[in-house]
Design an enzyme around this catalytic site. Structure first.
Site, PDB file in Angstrom:
ATOM      1  N   THR A   1       0.883  -1.147   0.000  1.00  0.00           N
ATOM      2  CA  THR A   1       0.000   0.000   0.000  1.00  0.00           C
ATOM      3  C   THR A   1       0.921   1.195   0.000  1.00  0.00           C
ATOM      4  OG1 THR A   1      -1.660  -1.305   1.176  1.00  0.00           O
ATOM      5  CG2 THR A   1      -1.783   1.057   1.507  1.00  0.00           C
TER       6      THR A   1
ATOM      7  N   SER B   1     -10.452  -2.297   6.113  1.00  0.00           N
ATOM      8  CA  SER B   1      -9.080  -1.892   5.801  1.00  0.00           C
ATOM      9  C   SER B   1      -8.348  -1.556   7.095  1.00  0.00           C
ATOM     10  CB  SER B   1      -9.141  -0.649   4.906  1.00  0.00           C
ATOM     11  OG  SER B   1      -7.865  -0.106   4.712  1.00  0.00           O
TER      12      SER B   1
END
Ligand code: GLY
Length: 574
Positions: A385, A456
């Site tokens: 990420t 998330s």
């Protein structure tokens, strides 16, 4: 809150609080009003920190053309899509925390992916009922409906000053004219070569001539440039409808995926109220669900607010931080999911009274084995990420974490689009868990459903103080939460942006019951003391890629720092 969840929350609260300080009804949603709601003045200059120097420069280019922090954010995110596709991109999603200087508004823009309407949990199981990791991590079944393109359009329409076209220009230029991939991207392509070879359009993009691009060679992607141009010209229409949408759906379906044109047409960005709390005179603003990060950070800080950490030696300080992490991670595994689908006991989890109860269960010199806390199933969100932080000359702030999930996402490029799809479906609890000690399915809140966002760990955050403010975040899977937490603590302790980004890290996530440690984080005496308290220390090599911008209101100076562990990053003050 369903009856069973409410009962579970009560049981947990009573158990952990020893029946004492827990209040089931009416606690405030967050800690008392913060001392500081908004930085008072404008810095007069800008700073950006991102994981790639070309992305930082793209943001600065857009600022110099009259853009604000939000236009710069579009430039940075879209450029990362081109130059750092292993971490994020327009085939993925992002979570953005924005502070608008003009009216002091903090808002959370949720451009997270969604499950397609035809999602079927059985796709992610082998015939014997075990998880099919290939389907959840590779290829089109692993991909959620992308949120990033809609998020970029939303930022331009609602917060930017420039047309979307101007902010996407640097990314389009890099995709069309080419750039030299850095060693990290080349390494990612080599690592995922086997999967990339399975999909012709992926091989054509990432393995020209059957091999990863040669070091130093210029790499172009005209198909991605064209897709970005359609987005720039037509906004949502240019991605979620028409030519691009038709190509995406055709490619996904041909390779066995379950997307439809209606899934793309139905995608919507959501604006949400960030979590905010007061910690030691600072206002902490962070990510709400469908991120678990902000809830966990708030719970940990609420627990820590009852301790005087400054008076403790490093071993005891780390012990208390770890015990707070353990308890917060236990909670987020079970309760959290997409707020549009599940009711969550947020009033309880964010309440100072709940934190009081949890704090009472922490022994000053002894680790609590995780097995002694009510059981929960740990999840393991992906590592790859990216995060970037921006403050502009007017004091607008953007803290944005963006992802395609694992390295190079699903490795699936949709033919004719240059779009690498995410493998975010793996962030759902895809395989139903066995009932836990309370008879509940631990991860029910995060089970996949049509149109639902997967949970998330992304935790873009602000730390707003009278004298100093920080825009902070990091990639790193579940360690995002603890890395951002440790960054917040370091900032409040007075460290500058460079020191915060470089800070050695440690991490505990309830299960496995161990402290993951970066080499050198503890001196031998501290490590020994922690071991004697009952903690297990386990070396870990992979840590995130923190990008932080700080603003000193006394000198009006900005600082931008990118994690020194990764040389491709750039923090720059303009
Ligand atoms: N895919 C990583 C996360 O969203 O936490």
């Amino acid at each position: 809150m369903s009856f069973s969840l409410h009962r579970r929350a009560l049981l947990l609260g009573l158990l952990l609080a020893g029946g004492g300080a827990f209040a089931a009804d009416g606690p405030p949603h967050s800690a008392p009003a913060a001392t500081m709601t908004s930085p008072a003045q404008r810095p007069g200059h800008a700073a950006i920190a991102s994981a790639n120097f070309q992305a930082t420069n793209a943001g600065l280019e857009v600022l110099s053309k009259g853009g604000n922090a939000f236009d710069a954010a579009i430039a940075v995110a879209s450029t990362l899509s081109v130059v750092e596709p292993e971490s994020s991109g327009i085939g993925g999603g992002f979570m953005a925390l924005l502070h608008r200087a003009a009216d002091g508004r903090d808002v959370f823009v949720d451009a997270r992916e969604t499950a397609p309407a035809a999602v079927d949990s059985k796709d992610y199981l082998n015939p014997d009922g075990s998880p099919n990791r290939d389907h959840s991590l590779n290829g089109p079944l692993s991909a959620g409906i992308p949120g990033e393109p809609a998020g970029l359009v939303w930022l331009a329409q609602h917060y930017g000053k420039l047309p979307l076209k101007a902010s996407l220009a640097p990314a389009i230029r890099l995709a069309r004219d080419g750039f030299t991939p850095d060693a990290r991207l080349l390494g990612a392509i080599a690592d995922r070569q086997k999967e990339l070879q399975r999909w012709p359009a992926s091989a054509a993009k990432f393995l020209p001539g059957g091999q990863p691009p040669a070091a130093g060679a210029v790499w172009r992607d005209p198909a991605q440039a064209h897709t970005l141009e359609l987005l720039a010209e037509q906004g949502d229409q240019g991605f979620y409808h028409g030519e691009t949408a038709a190509k995406l759906v055709k490619a996904v379906q041909a390779a066995g995926g379950r997307w439809s044109a209606a899934d793309l047409a139905a995608y919507r960005v959501k604006e949400r109220t960030p979590i905010s709390l007061d910690y030691r005179g600072y206002k902490i603003v962070t990510a709400p669900p469908p991120s678990s990060g902000g809830v966990a950070i708030a719970e940990i800080l609420n627990i820590l607010s009852g301790f005087d950490l400054d008076k403790l030696d490093q071993a005891h300080r780390v012990h208390l931080v770890v015990e707070a992490m353990r308890r917060a991670f236990r909670d987020h595994n079970d309760y959290l999911g997409d707020p549009d689908f599940v009711k969550m006991p947020l009033d309880m989890l964010l309440s100072p009274y709940y934190a009081d109860g949890l704090r009472q269960t922490i022994l000053p010199d002894k680790a609590t084995p995780s097995s002694m806390l009510p059981m929960s199933t740990a999840r393991d969100p992906g590592m790859h990420t990216t995060h970037f932080s921006i403050i502009d000359a007017d004091g607008n702030m953007a803290s944005i974490t963006s992802t395609v999930n694992y390295v190079l996402g699903s490795t699936f490029v949709a033919e004719g689009t240059g779009v690498l799809l995410n493998d975010e479906m793996d962030d759902f609890a895809l395989v139903p868990d066995k009932p836990n000690v309370y008879g509940l399915l631990g991860s029910e809140a995060n089970a996949p459903k049509p149109g639902k966002r997967m949970l998330s760990s992304m935790s873009p955050s602000f730390v707003i103080g009278k004298e100093r403010t920080a825009v902070i975040g990091s990639p790193g899977g579940s360690t995002i939460i603890t890395q951002v937490l440790e960054g917040i603590l370091a900032f409040i302790d007075g460290e500058d942006a460079g020191a915060i980004a470089a800070h050695k890290r440690f991490h505990h996530q309830y299960m496995p019951d161990e402290i993951a440690v970066e080499q050198g984080v503890f001196d031998p005496a501290t490590a020994d003391a922690l071991t004697k308290m009952g903690h297990t220390l386990k070396p870990r090599e992979a840590w995130g890629f923190m990008n932080v911008v700080t603003w000193d209101h006394r000198s009006n100076k900005l600082e931008a720092a990118s994690d020194p562990r990764r040389p491709s990053g750039l923090g720059k003050v303009q």
